[in-house]
Design an enzyme around this catalytic site. Structure first.
Site, PDB file in Angstrom:
ATOM      1  N   GLU A 120      59.817   1.368 112.443  1.00 30.36           N
ATOM      2  CA  GLU A 120      60.537   2.038 113.527  1.00 30.36           C
ATOM      3  C   GLU A 120      59.601   2.275 114.688  1.00 30.36           C
ATOM      4  O   GLU A 120      58.443   2.677 114.490  1.00 30.36           O
ATOM      5  CB  GLU A 120      61.030   3.427 113.104  1.00 30.36           C
ATOM      6  CG  GLU A 120      62.087   3.466 112.054  1.00 30.36           C
ATOM      7  CD  GLU A 120      62.460   4.918 111.729  1.00 30.36           C
ATOM      8  OE1 GLU A 120      62.236   5.831 112.553  1.00 30.36           O
ATOM      9  OE2 GLU A 120      62.958   5.140 110.617  1.00 30.36           O
ATOM     10  N   LYS A 128      71.861  11.537 119.850  1.00 34.44           N
ATOM     11  CA  LYS A 128      72.600  10.737 120.849  1.00 34.44           C
ATOM     12  C   LYS A 128      71.785  10.460 122.111  1.00 34.44           C
ATOM     13  O   LYS A 128      72.113   9.564 122.878  1.00 34.44           O
ATOM     14  CB  LYS A 128      73.933  11.396 121.197  1.00 34.44           C
ATOM     15  CG  LYS A 128      73.847  12.832 121.664  1.00 34.44           C
ATOM     16  CD  LYS A 128      75.258  13.351 121.902  1.00 34.44           C
ATOM     17  CE  LYS A 128      75.332  14.862 121.869  1.00 34.44           C
ATOM     18  NZ  LYS A 128      75.042  15.408 120.521  1.00 34.44           N
ATOM     19  N   GLU A 143      60.797   8.319 105.419  1.00 36.84           N
ATOM     20  CA  GLU A 143      59.695   9.176 105.880  1.00 36.84           C
ATOM     21  C   GLU A 143      59.442  10.360 104.941  1.00 36.84           C
ATOM     22  O   GLU A 143      59.586  11.526 105.339  1.00 36.84           O
ATOM     23  CB  GLU A 143      59.952   9.664 107.308  1.00 36.84           C
ATOM     24  CG  GLU A 143      59.967   8.533 108.322  1.00 36.84           C
ATOM     25  CD  GLU A 143      60.187   9.012 109.753  1.00 36.84           C
ATOM     26  OE1 GLU A 143      60.721  10.118 109.930  1.00 36.84           O
ATOM     27  OE2 GLU A 143      59.838   8.265 110.674  1.00 36.84           O
TER      28      GLU A 143
HETATM   29  C1  GAL Z   1      62.315   8.831 112.713  1.00 36.56           C
HETATM   30  C2  GAL Z   1      63.399   8.761 111.650  1.00 36.56           C
HETATM   31  C3  GAL Z   1      64.664   8.112 112.179  1.00 36.56           C
HETATM   32  C4  GAL Z   1      65.040   8.717 113.511  1.00 36.56           C
HETATM   33  C5  GAL Z   1      63.854   8.584 114.451  1.00 36.56           C
HETATM   34  C6  GAL Z   1      64.120   9.112 115.835  1.00 36.56           C
HETATM   35  O1  GAL Z   1      61.292   9.700 112.386  1.00 36.56           O
HETATM   36  O2  GAL Z   1      62.961   8.020 110.543  1.00 36.56           O
HETATM   37  O3  GAL Z   1      65.716   8.287 111.254  1.00 36.56           O
HETATM   38  O4  GAL Z   1      65.360  10.051 113.337  1.00 36.56           O
HETATM   39  O5  GAL Z   1      62.778   9.300 113.934  1.00 36.56           O
HETATM   40  O6  GAL Z   1      62.983   8.983 116.638  1.00 36.56           O
END
Ligand code: GAL
Length: 682
Positions: A319, A368, A162
């Site tokens: 993600e 967590k 990101e």
């Molecule tokens: C994203 C990030 C991940 C994690 C996630 C949690 O933005 O790339 O590593 O932190 O958020 O929602």
């Protein structure tokens, strides 16, 4: 936009050797004792996982001391995954440099605009312009690429994480030096710089390059052209970091595509049109805004923007979350079925892989309370059951992969314009570019018209309708492109406060909107923002847009001067009372519409009805608004993804086979509240 067959770098369109839709998530085995790994892999198989992202935050473990590498644990992880038939998206860990790096190079830490130097113990970028950071990040990337470049599990490389967040701009000495060099490259001479930045204003004239500096906090508002250039420089500096790592991977691991996970639609600090040209495969992270009870629209926007960045080719949802995140004010958990709805909504808009953050919930650290595919509660949990069901569903949808989405409408999206509009001392804090884009997008979403996003200078000839909800900054090339688009028969709808400045944040000659005068047949004499809470009313003038009669608007009005356009609605009251509010102009073979006030998503229905008619578009009006319908087109079949976001069952006229249930129909399918159907055309 018709999808192009090869990505800009010439590598294959998709991941080598991958013949299913991808399913999986970030896997951080280093947070767990080794005996857990075998269990993880067995559970991944049970859930139908095919692809995991490994190593994204592992720099401190892979290079515990400068120049000393420990790859033993990663060797074992990759081998274990490979034996189980699970493929790997291998991360470079450069979003989180180790303690030794910052100890040895304290000057590589990020400095914020107010001069604060950011500390260690979190994650986040070092100064992108630090030569030591560049050297160290390329070195660890080279070591990884050499070691795993031909590992049979690795089908994708995932550079960094990101870019642009949690920090983007850096005001360190390294950044100041790099900015000066960037400005010098852009302008070539101090005369050109002084001209572009308008430094005659407030006595900012520069006579030495050495005096040019980043736009740190100053006694009053800093030159907006300088700030805009610093935003451009920041995006470029981060992109240079990506390209340096990518080139090393291409050299050491030829044939394997390289991506970095974008945050299209949420992180605004990088110009993803430029970035999309540099990645082999576009991937994106998307998290729902829990506070928004119609967050399915924001999800769709992000997915459409990602597909547009990919030039219409398939993309990877890198993600999203199985349930709650941990970083919003109220982290609302997803309810039964919601995760599948979200996942299939991305799929419907072109994603060929659905991944999560993360595989197994972390017991320690800042995340967590974040959900995972395997939650703290383990395999007895509802989330686990749904994760397995989704893996099963995606396997049933394999044939959808590679099919593409067609859009007749484009919404203009330009990060550089957003950066400029977001600066201080604009006419009204109530007119936000994102709010305008969201409102127009929501209207089109409810009307079930699929949307691409496009830059004003892109080829727009394939679209019936182009909407410019917030084109505050418009270059003369962009304006000429839009004008040609109308001349050639397109329908263009432009919303207020557009074409207000050029690329240097300077008002164009002829005044606001002048660059679009030919296409729109109207000029703006004065901007008339309203007091907070004030409203105005429109009155239809003539039959073209009768539904605009008595419509309420707010936030903004303008004094318009007609230059050939026909007013279809006037302001009935307010500061522009009696003047045109909405205009329509036939130019060449097309039509240019202008709306000089803020209409909400319901009022936009009245505006868009005649605009659709000009564009030859048919909105779907006889189905519930919150029924989402989008189609992917394959070589032999089409696939309609229909998602019922309402609380009631709905019948959708569709014929074919639902790939999730095997049901067939020659007339319609019933969708229970919250249900999803993926129907292959007969
Ligand atoms: C994203 C990030 C991940 C994690 C996630 C949690 O933005 O790339 O590593 O932190 O958020 O929602």
């Amino acid at each position: 936009m018709s999808p192009s067959t090869t990505p800009p770098t010439g590598l294959p369109v998709w991941l080598p050797g991958v013949e299913t839709l991808c399913y999986g998530g970030d896997y951080n085995p280093e947070q767990w004792p080794e005996e857990v790994w075998a269990r993880d892999v067995a559970l991944m198989r049970e859930a139908g996982v095919t692809l995991v992202s490994v190593g994204i935050f592992s720099w401190g473990l892979l290079e515990p001391r400068e120049g000393e590498f420990d790859f033993g644990w990663l060797d074992r992880v990759l081998d274990l995954l490979h034996e189980a038939g699970i493929q790997v998206d291998l991360g470079t860990p450069t979003a989180s440099p180790p303690a030794w790096f910052f100890h040895a190079h304290p000057d590589a830490r990020v400095v914020t605009r107010d001069g604060t130097t950011l500390g260690f113990g979190s994650r986040g970028m070092a100064s992108p312009s630090s030569p030591d950071y560049r050297r160290a990040s390329v070195r660890i990337t080279r070591e990884l690429a050499r070691r795993y470049g031909s590992h049979p599990a690795v089908v994708l490389w995932h550079v960094h994480n990101e870019y642009g967040t949690p920090v983007s701009e850096c005001y360190s000495e390294h950044s100041a030096r790099a900015f000066r060099a960037w400005v010098q490259r852009r302008y070539g001479s101090l005369d050109a710089l002084n001209e572009a930045w308008g430094t005659a204003f407030w006595g900012q004239h520069y006579a030495e390059w050495a005096h040019v500096s980043p736009p740190s906090i100053a006694p009053s508002v800093v030159n907006p052209a300088q700030r805009l250039d610093f935003a451009r420089f920041t995006s470029d500096a981060l992109l240079e970091c990506f390209v340096a790592e990518r080139d090393v991977i291409h050299a050491e691991a030829p044939g394997i595509p390289v991506t970095t996970n974008f945050m299209a639609g949420s992180c605004q600090s990088v110009d993803l049109w430029a970035w999309a040209r540099e990645v082999d495969i576009v991937s994106n992270d998307h998290y729902l805004t829990a506070a928004d009870d119609r967050n399915q629209v924001g999800l769709a926007l992000s997915a459409d923007l990602t597909r547009s960045l990919a030039g219409g080719r398939p993309w990877l949802l890198m993600e999203h979350s199985t349930s709650a995140v941990n970083w919003q004010p109220r982290n609302v958990a997803k309810r039964p079925g919601e995760m599948a709805r979200n996942s299939l909504a991305h799929l419907g808009r072109g994603a060929d892989g659905i991944l999560f953050f993360q595989w197994r919930a972390s017991r320690s650290g800042a995340e967590k309370f974040h959900s995972a595919m395997l939650p703290h509660a383990g395999t007895r949990s509802r989330v686990w059951t749904e994760v397995c069901a989704l893996g099963h569903d995606l396997a049933a949808l394999t044939e959808v992969r590679g099919s593409t989405v067609h859009a007749d409408v484009a919404i203009l999206w330009d990060w550089q314009s957003f950066w400029a509009q977001d600066l201080e001392w604009r006419p009204s804090v109530d007119l936000g570019h994102r709010e305008r884009i969201d409102a127009f997008y929501d209207r089109l979403w409810r009307d079930k018209l699929t949307v691409d996003f496009a830059h004003p200078e892109h080829d727009l000839s394939g679209y019936r309708l182009v909407v410019a909800p917030a084109s505050y900054l418009l270059t003369s090339q962009g304006a000429a492109n839009l004008t040609r688009y109308v001349e050639a028969g397109g329908t263009l709808l432009v919303s207020c406060f557009s074409a207000t400045v050029d690329e240097n944040d300077a008002v164009p000659e002829g005044g606001y909107l002048a660059p679009l005068r030919t296409a729109l047949g109207v000029e703006v004499d004065e901007l008339l923002p309203l007091r907070q809470g004030d409203q105005v009313h429109l009155a239809a003038s003539g039959p073209v847009a009768r539904a605009l009669d008595a419509i309420t608007a707010d936030v903004w009005c303008e004094d318009l001067a007609l230059a050939g356009a026909t007013p279809v609605a006037v302001f009935a009251d307010g500061p522009a009372a009696g003047g045109p509010a909405v205009t329509r102009h036939e130019h060449g073979a097309g039509t240019g519409w202008y709306v000089s006030t803020r209409l909400d998503v319901d009022a936009l229905a009245a505006l868009l009805a005649p605009v659709y008619a000009d564009a030859g578009l048919s909105p779907v009006v006889d189905l519930p608004q919150d029924l989402e319908i989008v189609t992917r087109h394959g070589t032999t079949h089409s696939y309609v993804v229909a998602i019922n976001h309402t609380d009631e069952a709905a019948d959708v006229p569709l014929t074919g086979t639902d790939l999730l249930t095997g049901e067939t129909s020659t007339s319609s399918f019933t969708l229970a509240a919250g249900a999803v159907r993926v129907v292959r055309s007969a």
